[in-house]
Design a protein around this motif. Structure first.
Motif: not given
Length: 74
Positions: A52-69
């Motif tokens: 569950a933590a890994s999945s949450s981290l993956q979602a957060t990472s995807a959002k961060l990549r989107e924001v940085l983009g």
């Protein structure tokens, strides 16, 4: 006859002692199996939490990549 009865009594005593030792051994094995079961259940719960933590981290990472983009485009 008396000797035979005495020997039979001795054998019965040995059987009783052996049965008692076997019962103690079985109780120890049962306790160890219960402990292993508990440890396995806790490990499974930890694996689920990690997933569950890994999945949450993956979602957060995807959002961060989107924001940085979006920031890079600005």
């Amino acid at each position: 006859m008396v000797r035979s009865i005495g020997r039979a009594a001795d054998i019965m005593g040995e059987i009783t002692a052996s049965s008692h030792e076997q019962a103690q051994g079985t109780a120890q094995v049962n306790a160890m199996v219960a402990q292993m079961d508990d440890t396995t259940r806790r490990n499974a719960a930890l694996v689920n939490e990690a997933a569950a933590a890994s999945s949450s981290l993956q979602a957060t990472s995807a959002k961060l990549r989107e924001v940085l983009g979006l920031v890079a485009l600005s």
